[in-house]
Design an enzyme around this catalytic site. Structure first.
Site, PDB file in Angstrom:
ATOM      1  N   SER A 184      -3.271  -4.053  -2.949  1.00 38.90           N
ATOM      2  CA  SER A 184      -2.659  -2.782  -2.575  1.00 38.90           C
ATOM      3  C   SER A 184      -3.715  -1.744  -2.217  1.00 38.90           C
ATOM      4  O   SER A 184      -4.749  -1.638  -2.859  1.00 38.90           O
ATOM      5  CB  SER A 184      -1.795  -2.257  -3.729  1.00 38.90           C
ATOM      6  N   ASP A 232      -4.080   2.122  -2.238  1.00 38.13           N
ATOM      7  CA  ASP A 232      -3.390   3.297  -2.793  1.00 38.13           C
ATOM      8  C   ASP A 232      -4.274   4.522  -2.597  1.00 38.13           C
ATOM      9  O   ASP A 232      -5.265   4.716  -3.321  1.00 38.13           O
ATOM     10  CB  ASP A 232      -3.086   3.074  -4.269  1.00 38.13           C
ATOM     11  N   SER A 270       0.838  -1.203   0.000  1.00 40.01           N
ATOM     12  CA  SER A 270       0.000   0.000   0.000  1.00 40.01           C
ATOM     13  C   SER A 270       0.871   1.251   0.000  1.00 40.01           C
ATOM     14  O   SER A 270       2.069   1.193   0.266  1.00 40.01           O
ATOM     15  CB  SER A 270      -0.915   0.016   1.225  1.00 40.01           C
TER      16      SER A 270
END
Length: 398
Positions: free
Chosen positions: A306, A308, A268
């Site tokens: 992830s 983001d 992340s």
């Protein structure tokens, strides 16, 4: 007995003097802070705009950063980073803000109210995944204790995270409410320490040691003279590109490369964007979206696993949501849409450079896997090797 070592919540820029990397448990010789560089030291100058005096998010007047790094025994490598939009009462003088989510596999407390109302009323706290609740508690405690908040009964704490569970025994819950509050109370203007500090103490990016990074851009006076600053907590993957040079590929470590350790792209990143330009929450959302473009330039693959996130806020007093402006119809300054493009470019450039700084300023870090008892080592990005790849890329481009 485990020994807890917490870098005291010193003003930003001073914590590095508390101990060298070789003295900190879990960090390996010979990679010390003295051997690390920022992107500009090796000729990486993304974009065309000039950085501010500090090349940091704190170049935006009023912004403060505080960090606490938590190292315990041979397994805990974590911490907290706090960003304050201004030094006053944030709950009473809220700042307009926007949020962009490129991939939502994360735990961003306070996100829905931020989007709904377009404002932030607390410090922005970054930490590890399992410490979000403690960060929220610290933000609430701090906010309720501020003079003038005696009647407050609802607080929208904004707390983001990345998962540092590879280098940090995340299940041990090493970050406490006291750590998070100490980071908030340590927040100061001035230089910002980068690398394996605060929320970046245990992070990994592109298979190398990630961390906290920052950068800024100042627009020419003819374009308004506004400043944009960015701070990142990097813990993601992909195929590392630096200034257009294929660093990850050249150094043999990248996502989807068969049989290569550290090839996962999961992870992340938290991106915090500050500006002194008087922007509406709508245009701050647009500004946050451009920070994701800076992230893309570094080779992120925005993988399924992830998280983001980019948060953008304005420190301009003319757009603050003060008690007076919340009670009555008020006139608020708003930079026209036609003048936002240079700010967008600044956010892209500063995000890209902040990410490079997070990698280049990090040090090789050692830990122990709590499940297996096996040692874990995440190497710092080799600055000399990066220089060679950059030189080769420049020569090829001529």
């Amino acid at each position: 007995m485990l020994r807890r070592s917490v870098l005291k919540a010193l003003p930003v820029g001073l914590a590095a003097t508390a101990a060298t990397a070789a003295e900190r448990p879990g960090e390996a010789k010979p990679m010390t802070e003295a051997t690390r560089v920022r992107a500009r030291d090796i000729g990486l100058k993304p974009g065309v705009l000039k950085p501010g005096a500090l090349n940091a998010i704190t170049d935006v007047t009023g912004v403060r950063v505080g960090q606490v790094t938590v190292v315990e025994g041979d397994r805990v490598r974590t911490g907290v980073t706090a960003v304050l939009p201004h030094g006053g009462n944030l709950f009473q003088d809220k700042v307009p803000a926007g949020l962009e989510v490129a991939n939502g596999f994360g735990k961003l407390a306070g996100a829905t109210q931020l989007v709904e109302l377009g404002e932030i009323e607390t410090p922005i706290v970054l930490t590890n995944t399992l410490a979000v609740a403690r960060g929220v508690e610290a933000v609430i405690d701090w906010t309720l204790a501020q003079p003038g908040n005696g009647d407050v009964r609802s607080v929208n704490a904004v707390v983001g995270e990345t998962n540092d569970g590879r280098l940090n025994d995340i299940r041990s819950r090493g970050v406490t409410v006291a750590h998070a509050r100490a980071a908030i109370e340590a927040a100061r203007p001035g230089p910002v320490e980068e690398g394996c500090v605060g929320a970046g103490a245990g992070t990994v990016a592109f298979g190398w040691k990630g961390g906290v990074g920052t950068s800024s851009r100042v627009l020419p006076k003819k374009l308004g003279g506004w400043t944009v600053g960015v701070l990142v907590q990097t813990n993601y993957g992909g195929v590392l590109s630096m200034g257009g040079a294929p660093v990850g590929r050249a150094l043999g470590r990248y996502h989807l490369k068969e049989y290569v350790e550290d090839s996962s792209a999961d992870g992340s990143i938290m991106i915090v964007v500050a500006t002194d330009a008087p922007l509406s929450d709508r245009n701050l959302t647009r500004l946050a979206r451009r920070a994701i473009a800076g992230l893309a330039r570094t080779g992120s693959t925005f993988s399924n696993g992830s998280g983001d996130y980019a948060i953008a806020f304005s420190t301009a007093e003319a757009v603050r949501r003060t008690p007076e402006r919340r009670r009555d119809v008020a006139s608020v300054v708003d930079l026209p849409n036609d003048q936002t493009s240079p700010l967008f470019a600044a956010a892209i450039e500063a995000t890209e450079e902040a990410i490079y700084n997070s990698l280049l300023m990090a040090v090789t870090t050692r830990s122990v896997d709590p499940a297996t008892g096996q040692p874990v080592v995440v190497e710092a990005l080799d600055v000399a090797a990066v220089r060679r790849v950059l030189d080769e890329h420049r020569n090829t481009a001529r």
